[in-house]
Structure formats: structure tokens, C-alpha cells
Design a protein around this motif. Structure first.
Motif, PDB file in Angstrom:
ATOM      1  N   ALA A  63       0.514  -1.505  -0.260  1.00  0.00           N
ATOM      2  CA  ALA A  63      -0.155   0.439  -0.385  1.00  0.00           C
ATOM      3  C   ALA A  63       0.966   0.976   0.277  1.00  0.00           C
ATOM      4  CB  ALA A  63      -1.022  -0.378   1.419  1.00  0.00           C
ATOM      5  N   LEU A  64       2.035   0.919   0.506  1.00  0.00           N
ATOM      6  CA  LEU A  64       3.169   2.393   1.415  1.00  0.00           C
ATOM      7  C   LEU A  64       3.497   2.831  -0.623  1.00  0.00           C
ATOM      8  CD1 LEU A  64       4.493   1.654   4.984  1.00  0.00           C
ATOM      9  CD2 LEU A  64       3.456   3.902   3.748  1.00  0.00           C
ATOM     10  N   LYS A  65       3.924   1.622  -0.433  1.00  0.00           N
ATOM     11  CA  LYS A  65       4.065   1.504  -2.419  1.00  0.00           C
ATOM     12  C   LYS A  65       3.906   2.121  -3.962  1.00  0.00           C
ATOM     13  CE  LYS A  65       6.924  -0.761  -5.765  1.00  0.00           C
ATOM     14  NZ  LYS A  65       7.842  -2.292  -5.825  1.00  0.00           N
ATOM     15  N   ALA A  66       1.856   1.736  -3.670  1.00  0.00           N
ATOM     16  CA  ALA A  66       0.858   2.100  -4.677  1.00  0.00           C
ATOM     17  C   ALA A  66       0.645   3.832  -4.269  1.00  0.00           C
ATOM     18  CB  ALA A  66       0.081   1.484  -4.646  1.00  0.00           C
ATOM     19  N   TYR A  67       0.643   4.243  -3.335  1.00  0.00           N
ATOM     20  CA  TYR A  67      -0.486   5.270  -2.877  1.00  0.00           C
ATOM     21  C   TYR A  67       0.161   6.198  -3.711  1.00  0.00           C
ATOM     22  CZ  TYR A  67      -2.223   8.711  -0.880  1.00  0.00           C
ATOM     23  OH  TYR A  67      -3.236  10.567  -0.174  1.00  0.00           O
ATOM     24  N   PRO A  68       1.604   6.435  -3.452  1.00  0.00           N
ATOM     25  CA  PRO A  68       2.038   7.796  -4.005  1.00  0.00           C
ATOM     26  C   PRO A  68       0.982   8.121  -5.960  1.00  0.00           C
ATOM     27  CG  PRO A  68       3.753   7.163  -3.234  1.00  0.00           C
ATOM     28  CD  PRO A  68       2.837   5.893  -3.039  1.00  0.00           C
ATOM     29  N   SER A  69       0.947   7.026  -7.100  1.00  0.00           N
ATOM     30  CA  SER A  69       1.471   6.584  -7.911  1.00  0.00           C
ATOM     31  C   SER A  69      -0.419   6.885  -8.316  1.00  0.00           C
ATOM     32  CB  SER A  69       1.807   5.641  -8.554  1.00  0.00           C
ATOM     33  OG  SER A  69       1.044   5.312  -9.814  1.00  0.00           O
ATOM     34  N   VAL A  70      -1.068   5.667  -6.922  1.00  0.00           N
ATOM     35  CA  VAL A  70      -2.569   6.163  -7.151  1.00  0.00           C
ATOM     36  C   VAL A  70      -3.164   7.594  -6.817  1.00  0.00           C
ATOM     37  CG1 VAL A  70      -4.521   4.718  -6.605  1.00  0.00           C
ATOM     38  CG2 VAL A  70      -2.722   4.074  -6.981  1.00  0.00           C
ATOM     39  N   HIS A  71      -2.479   8.054  -6.212  1.00  0.00           N
ATOM     40  CA  HIS A  71      -3.067   9.124  -5.863  1.00  0.00           C
ATOM     41  C   HIS A  71      -3.364  10.254  -6.397  1.00  0.00           C
ATOM     42  CE1 HIS A  71      -4.123  12.509  -3.025  1.00  0.00           C
ATOM     43  NE2 HIS A  71      -3.522  13.256  -2.924  1.00  0.00           N
ATOM     44  N   GLN A  72      -1.940  10.886  -6.995  1.00  0.00           N
ATOM     45  CA  GLN A  72      -1.156  11.590  -8.466  1.00  0.00           C
ATOM     46  C   GLN A  72      -2.175  11.446  -9.102  1.00  0.00           C
ATOM     47  OE1 GLN A  72       0.394  14.223  -8.424  1.00  0.00           O
ATOM     48  NE2 GLN A  72       0.053  14.260 -10.156  1.00  0.00           N
ATOM     49  N   LYS A  73      -2.257   9.779 -10.006  1.00  0.00           N
ATOM     50  CA  LYS A  73      -3.433   9.414 -11.273  1.00  0.00           C
ATOM     51  C   LYS A  73      -5.316  10.209 -10.771  1.00  0.00           C
ATOM     52  CE  LYS A  73      -1.483   5.633 -12.377  1.00  0.00           C
ATOM     53  NZ  LYS A  73      -0.889   3.782 -13.692  1.00  0.00           N
ATOM     54  N   VAL A  74      -4.937  10.305  -9.441  1.00  0.00           N
ATOM     55  CA  VAL A  74      -6.536  10.468  -9.489  1.00  0.00           C
ATOM     56  C   VAL A  74      -6.924  12.114  -8.994  1.00  0.00           C
ATOM     57  CG1 VAL A  74      -8.989  10.783  -7.477  1.00  0.00           C
ATOM     58  CG2 VAL A  74      -7.277   8.103  -8.128  1.00  0.00           C
ATOM     59  N   GLU A  75      -5.927  12.473  -8.274  1.00  0.00           N
ATOM     60  CA  GLU A  75      -5.186  14.313  -8.632  1.00  0.00           C
ATOM     61  C   GLU A  75      -5.540  14.261 -10.043  1.00  0.00           C
ATOM     62  OE1 GLU A  75      -5.035  16.533  -6.425  1.00  0.00           O
ATOM     63  OE2 GLU A  75      -5.690  15.168  -5.023  1.00  0.00           O
ATOM     64  N   THR A  76      -5.011  13.830 -10.871  1.00  0.00           N
ATOM     65  CA  THR A  76      -5.116  13.995 -12.715  1.00  0.00           C
ATOM     66  C   THR A  76      -6.463  13.672 -13.247  1.00  0.00           C
ATOM     67  OG1 THR A  76      -2.479  13.845 -12.878  1.00  0.00           O
ATOM     68  CG2 THR A  76      -4.140  13.571 -14.702  1.00  0.00           C
ATOM     69  N   GLU A  77      -6.860  13.019 -12.671  1.00  0.00           N
ATOM     70  CA  GLU A  77      -8.566  12.815 -13.165  1.00  0.00           C
ATOM     71  C   GLU A  77      -9.374  13.699 -12.754  1.00  0.00           C
ATOM     72  OE1 GLU A  77     -11.860   8.786 -13.223  1.00  0.00           O
ATOM     73  OE2 GLU A  77      -9.677   9.081 -11.872  1.00  0.00           O
ATOM     74  N   PHE A  78      -9.334  14.285 -11.084  1.00  0.00           N
ATOM     75  CA  PHE A  78      -9.911  16.012 -11.337  1.00  0.00           C
ATOM     76  C   PHE A  78      -9.927  16.701 -12.005  1.00  0.00           C
ATOM     77  CE2 PHE A  78     -10.898  13.707  -6.614  1.00  0.00           C
ATOM     78  CZ  PHE A  78     -11.875  12.412  -7.191  1.00  0.00           C
ATOM     79  N   ARG A  79      -8.210  17.348 -11.865  1.00  0.00           N
ATOM     80  CA  ARG A  79      -8.250  17.823 -12.795  1.00  0.00           C
ATOM     81  C   ARG A  79      -7.680  17.911 -14.265  1.00  0.00           C
ATOM     82  NH1 ARG A  79      -3.169  18.172 -11.292  1.00  0.00           N
ATOM     83  NH2 ARG A  79      -2.426  17.104 -12.879  1.00  0.00           N
ATOM     84  N   ARG A  80      -8.553  17.202 -15.032  1.00  0.00           N
ATOM     85  CA  ARG A  80      -8.967  16.978 -16.002  1.00  0.00           C
ATOM     86  C   ARG A  80     -10.247  17.124 -16.000  1.00  0.00           C
ATOM     87  NH1 ARG A  80      -5.181  12.337 -18.860  1.00  0.00           N
ATOM     88  NH2 ARG A  80      -3.367  13.273 -19.505  1.00  0.00           N
ATOM     89  N   ALA A  81     -10.792  16.871 -14.919  1.00  0.00           N
ATOM     90  CA  ALA A  81     -12.428  16.967 -14.754  1.00  0.00           C
ATOM     91  C   ALA A  81     -12.940  18.159 -15.423  1.00  0.00           C
ATOM     92  CB  ALA A  81     -12.580  16.342 -14.377  1.00  0.00           C
ATOM     93  N   ARG A  82     -12.148  19.056 -13.906  1.00  0.00           N
ATOM     94  CA  ARG A  82     -12.405  20.724 -14.168  1.00  0.00           C
ATOM     95  C   ARG A  82     -11.969  21.025 -15.273  1.00  0.00           C
ATOM     96  NH1 ARG A  82     -10.472  19.515  -9.013  1.00  0.00           N
ATOM     97  NH2 ARG A  82     -12.276  19.368  -6.645  1.00  0.00           N
ATOM     98  N   ASN A  83     -10.923  20.520 -16.015  1.00  0.00           N
ATOM     99  CA  ASN A  83     -10.690  21.176 -17.296  1.00  0.00           C
ATOM    100  C   ASN A  83     -11.426  21.396 -17.976  1.00  0.00           C
ATOM    101  OD1 ASN A  83      -8.990  22.997 -19.001  1.00  0.00           O
ATOM    102  ND2 ASN A  83      -8.321  21.351 -20.175  1.00  0.00           N
ATOM    103  N   THR A  84     -12.343  20.159 -18.547  1.00  0.00           N
ATOM    104  CA  THR A  84     -13.469  19.687 -19.104  1.00  0.00           C
ATOM    105  C   THR A  84     -14.598  20.362 -18.873  1.00  0.00           C
ATOM    106  OG1 THR A  84     -12.323  17.588 -19.123  1.00  0.00           O
ATOM    107  CG2 THR A  84     -14.917  18.134 -20.272  1.00  0.00           C
ATOM    108  N   ALA A  85     -14.778  20.308 -17.604  1.00  0.00           N
ATOM    109  CA  ALA A  85     -15.464  21.505 -17.311  1.00  0.00           C
ATOM    110  C   ALA A  85     -16.315  23.637 -17.720  1.00  0.00           C
ATOM    111  CB  ALA A  85     -16.476  21.279 -14.937  1.00  0.00           C
ATOM    112  N   SER A  86     -14.873  23.473 -16.891  1.00  0.00           N
ATOM    113  CA  SER A  86     -14.593  24.277 -17.499  1.00  0.00           C
ATOM    114  C   SER A  86     -14.464  25.206 -19.053  1.00  0.00           C
ATOM    115  CB  SER A  86     -13.276  25.198 -17.229  1.00  0.00           C
ATOM    116  OG  SER A  86     -12.275  24.431 -17.885  1.00  0.00           O
ATOM    117  N   LEU A  87     -13.948  24.540 -19.852  1.00  0.00           N
ATOM    118  CA  LEU A  87     -14.270  24.347 -21.319  1.00  0.00           C
ATOM    119  C   LEU A  87     -15.995  23.870 -21.978  1.00  0.00           C
ATOM    120  CD1 LEU A  87     -11.531  22.805 -22.458  1.00  0.00           C
ATOM    121  CD2 LEU A  87     -11.630  25.150 -22.711  1.00  0.00           C
ATOM    122  N   ALA A  88     -16.411  23.067 -21.971  1.00  0.00           N
ATOM    123  CA  ALA A  88     -17.634  22.962 -21.768  1.00  0.00           C
ATOM    124  C   ALA A  88     -18.901  23.573 -21.443  1.00  0.00           C
ATOM    125  CB  ALA A  88     -17.906  21.939 -21.261  1.00  0.00           C
ATOM    126  N   GLY A  89     -18.405  24.564 -20.324  1.00  0.00           N
ATOM    127  CA  GLY A  89     -19.492  25.211 -19.620  1.00  0.00           C
ATOM    128  C   GLY A  89     -20.289  24.611 -19.040  1.00  0.00           C
TER     129      GLY A  89
END
Length: 477
Positions: A63-89
Motif C-alpha cells: 500500500a505504501l509503495k502504490a499510494y503515491p502513483s494512485v493518488h497522483q492519478k486521481v488528482e490528475t483525473e480530477f484536474r482534467r475533469a475540471r478542465n473539461t467542465a470549464s471548457l464545456a461550460g
């Protein structure tokens, strides 16, 4: 202190024995570790789910080894979703392909492989044997209140319902065909750099705008396999008649749309032709009279203007355009390796596609001799390029073609106000001068990048063709 054994809290935080804190970590009933995080309310319409669950491992060390990568991927997914929301309106319903993708992510989040058959043979009968799948399915059902009359869950989301059906059936439904919106997302992901800089934002907005206009014309999103030629014509006419854009803009929209759909057809392995292929845009007065070549006096005046007001690299680009008949992008995107001067009878430049710059078509790939002032200009450009691999570093990348063209047009317009005269008029001027000099149409086409493979093969190898083109250019340069 270890990760601990508390369960049930979605937004839980776990402290490690070394004082590190891991947010969103839970331990499952089986003792494994997982990442579980609630999706913000504003992103749920974009992501199509209320929470994200990812397997971290069976042990604390995993869990300790996998956490940084998993957490980063989720953060990236949220960031892209916010970007999509701002573009789409505004939010929109998920497509079938997006729902399918969410299902796969749900399977993987539970540590399951949705592509592996769970059927076993029992006395000649194929039986589904996936106890973990059943356990997860029943767990989802139990999280919803049940209707006492029907025994059906109340208020179950469509994604949960599909996930449960897939778990019980033992397989994913067939992958649906992508829609225009799916094709747009894939194109942005594969072809448009993710970033916050102005140019990348402009690229994303341009793709978003084209797809919006297309779906407006069709009355909504449409699967690519369902778009016919008549639909493509409807979209083209919508660009011209409903949006009221100029023919050049409508043509650019169609070019973008064709590229977006072509990528989806290829990468999603769709057995279909591109309905936008070879779709033309007719305009009033279209044809040879739309553009006229520069006159001698106009070219002389523009040269003088560039010498007095333009930077040296722009002056050199103009000089090479004059002496080759090339397109602006073909010159601004040259690598220094594209210049061949040594150990050859005919110095020349190679117009070939590169990762940073494509060509208009296959016929555009060619070699062009350098004679007179053109050869001098290329040598001067080489000397000024320094350590850069590009002949014109300032105009090679990040839409440098557009910037070079716009910069040149400012100088052209300061001398010539006629809208029928553009940078491209240099190509028309080269074609007219070659014809007046008695150069054959085949050689003319080889110089301008209009020659077919059959034409070029009739004139022998590369050296023979270079010699013919050199003799032709020496008559006019």
C-alpha cells in the motif's frame, strides 16, 4: 503507528509508523488496502461516479509503495475533469463508450480483470465461477434500500446498475462505437498537449468549437458509425449557412473534423470510411481567379519593406519562398538536416514530413534545388541557426508556421491591399514565371509539389530530376 484497521469512512486518513499520513486509505474486510475517495459534487456529472476506488495491495508495504502513483492519478483525473467542465461550460450525459470505460475502471478498482472468463466446466456444463464478483455485486445491491413489493433496489445509479449486471453476467457488454464527443476527447488526449499555456488552450477550444458546431447541426451527439455522407454535407452547409462563416473558415472546420474522425476510426478500429473525406466547400468566385500572383513591382516593394522593418530570419524565409515556390510551413519548419549542400552536384532542400510539421499531402514531399540568391539565403540561415536543429528556430515549433505567415502578411498588406494577394501568391508567381520561361508542366509540378508518383518516375532518379528542376529555376531566379 501502522495504517490501522478502521473501516467504513470514505474520507479516512491513515498515519504510518514513520509519521507519514495517507489520506483516503481504507482496509477491506479481507484485510487488503484500498484507496477510496469521494468525487466532488461538481465533477460527478463529468466523471459519472460518486467515488473512486483503487486497490493498493494486500500488505501495508504494498500500500505504501502504490499510494503515491494512485493518488497522483486521481488528482490528475480530477484536474482534467475540471478542465473539461470549464471548457464545456456545462455538464452533459456520458456516452456509451464513456460508461464502458467507467465499468472497466470499476472492475480494476476492485482488483478484478473484466476480460478474463470466469466460466468452468462442470460435467460438460459451462458454469460461472466468480465468488468475488457475486460478493461485490450483492454488496452494491445491499447499499441501496429495497422496494418491499418488487425486491428491486431504489435509487440505484445507472453506472451501479450496469456494473452489477456485468458482475452477475460474468462479462462486459461489447464495446460501443465512439460518438463525436468521444472522438473529440480522444483527439484532445492524443494530439493536443495537456497544459495551461495560451496556445494549448486555443487548440483545445478550437477542437471543442468544431465538435459543438457539428453536433448542433446533427441535433445532438452521434455515433461515428451512424454519420453518413449526407450528414457530413449537412454539417458543411451548417458551417456556411447557419454560422455564416467565410469559406476558408468552413474549410478549416471540415479539415479539423476530418482529422478528429480519422483518428477515432483508426484507433478504435472501426470498419467505416470517413464521411468527411474529400468533402469540398464551394464558394462564389472560387477557382483560379481567387488569388492572383504578385507583380514585379509589388515583390520589389515588399523586399524593401522587409529589409527595413523585418527581422533577418523573416527576410530569409521570404527570399527562400521567392526562389522555390514553397509554402510558408514547408520553409519555416525545415531542419538543418533538410539542407543538402555538400558532396552533391545540385545543392537542395528536402521537403519531408516531420513530427513537428506535417505536409499538405504525399505529393508535397520533394527535393528542390537552390540557385542564386536562394542558395545564399539558405547558407545565411544555417549560419544564424546556431546550435538549434531547426533552420528557423523561432518559427519551427508551437504553430510557428502560423506566426511566420501572419508576420509576413503584415508586411504584404502594408504594400498591397488587394485581398486576392497573399503569401500564397508567391507560388502563383513562380508557376506563371516557369510557364513563361517554357518549362514543361511536369517539371513545374515537381517544383511546386503537385507531381504524382507516375510523373516523377518518368524523369529518372533523384539526381536527374534535381538537374531538370535546377535548369528550370535558373531561368527565373
Amino acid at each position: 503507528m501502522t495504517l490501522g484497521s478502521a473501516r467504513g469512512t470514505q474520507e479516512s486518513t491513515r498515519e504510518l509508523h514513520m509519521g507519514l499520513v495517507l489520506k483516503y486509505v481504507q482496509r477491506t474486510k479481507k484485510g487488503a488496502w484500498r484507496y477510496r475517495r469521494r468525487v466532488p459534487d461538481d465533477l460527478r456529472p463529468i466523471l459519472g461516479k460518486a467515488e473512486i476506488t483503487k486497490v493498493l495491495g494486500d500488505t501495508e508495504r504494498e500500500a505504501l509503495k502504490a499510494y503515491p502513483s494512485v493518488h497522483q492519478k486521481v488528482e490528475t483525473e480530477f484536474r482534467r475533469a475540471r478542465n473539461t467542465a470549464s471548457l464545456a461550460g456545462k455538464s452533459r450525459p456520458l456516452s456509451e463508450l464513456e460508461i464502458q470505460k467507467r465499468l472497466v475502471e470499476r472492475f480494476q478498482g476492485e482488483g478484478l480483470n473484466p476480460y478474463t472468463s470466469g466460466y468452468i466446466d462442470v460435467d460438460g456444463v459451462s458454469v460461472l465461477d466468480r465468488p468475488d464478483w457475486d460478493r461485490i455485486a450483492y454488496g452494491i445491491l445491499e447499499s441501496y434500500p429495497m422496494d418491499p413489493r418488487t425486491g428491486e433496489p431504489v435509487g440505484m445509479s445507472e453506472e451501479d446498475a450496469r456494473f452489477v449486471r456485468a458482475l452477475f453476467s460474468g462479462e462486459l457488454p461489447p464495446q460501443p462505437a465512439p460518438t463525436l464527443e468521444d472522438a473529440k476527447k480522444f483527439y484532445l488526449q492524443e494530439k493536443v498537449l495537456v497544459g495551461t499555456d495560451k496556445e494549448n488552450k486555443q487548440k483545445r477550444l478550437r477542437v471543442e468549437r468544431v465538435i459543438k458546431h457539428a453536433t448542433d447541426a446533427l441535433g445532438g451527439d452521434r455515433k461515428i458509425t451512424e454519420i453518413r455522407r449526407q450528414d457530413a454535407r449537412l454539417i458543411r452547409d451548417h458551417f456556411k449557412n447557419e454560422l455564416g462563416v467565410k469559406a476558408a473558415t468552413a474549410k478549416r472546420y471540415l479539415t479539423d473534423l476530418k482529422a478528429i474522425v480519422s483518428l477515432a476510426i483508426r484507433e478504435f478500429e472501426i470498419n467505416s470510411t470517413n464521411p468527411f473525406e474529400k468533402l469540398t466547400v464551394e464558394t462564389e468566385g472560387s477557382g483560379k481567379d481567387d488569388r492572383r500572383p504578385f507583380t514585379h513591382s509589388e515583390v520589389t516593394a515588399i523586399r524593401k519593406r522587409l529589409q527595413e522593418h523585418a527581422k533577418p530570419d523573416l527576410q530569409l524565409i521570404w527570399a527562400i519562398l521567392e526562389g522555390t515556390g514553397c509554402r510558408v510551413g514547408e520553409i519555416s519548419g525545415l531542419l538543418k538536416n533538410d539542407v543538402v549542400l555538400d558532396q552533391v552536384e545540385v545543392p537542395h532542400i528536402r521537403i519531408i514530413p516531420h513530427e513537428h510539421r506535417g505536409l499538405k499531402n504525399k505529393a508535397s514531399a520533394r527535393s528542390i534545388p537552390l540557385v542564386g540568391e536562394t542558395l545564399k539565403a539558405v547558407k545565411e540561415a544555417l549560419a544564424g541557426a546556431g546550435d538549434s536543429p531547426y533552420l528557423f528556430p523561432h518559427y519551427a515549433l508551437n504553430r510557428g508556421n502560423d506566426r511566420a505567415s501572419a508576420a509576413l502578411m503584415k508586411h504584404v498588406r502594408s504594400v498591397v491591399s488587394d485581398p486576392k494577394v497573399t503569401n500564397h501568391s508567391l507560388r502563383h508567381r513562380m508557376a506563371d514565371r516557369l510557364r513563361l520561361a517554357g518549362v514543361s508542366e511536369d517539371v513545374l509540378k515537381m517544383i511546386l509539389g503537385h507531381a504524382s508518383k507516375g510523373i516523377t518516375e518518368r524523369y529518372g532518379g533523384v539526381e536527374a530530376r534535381l538537374t531538370l528542376m535546377k535548369e528550370a529555376l535558373e531561368k527565373v531566379c
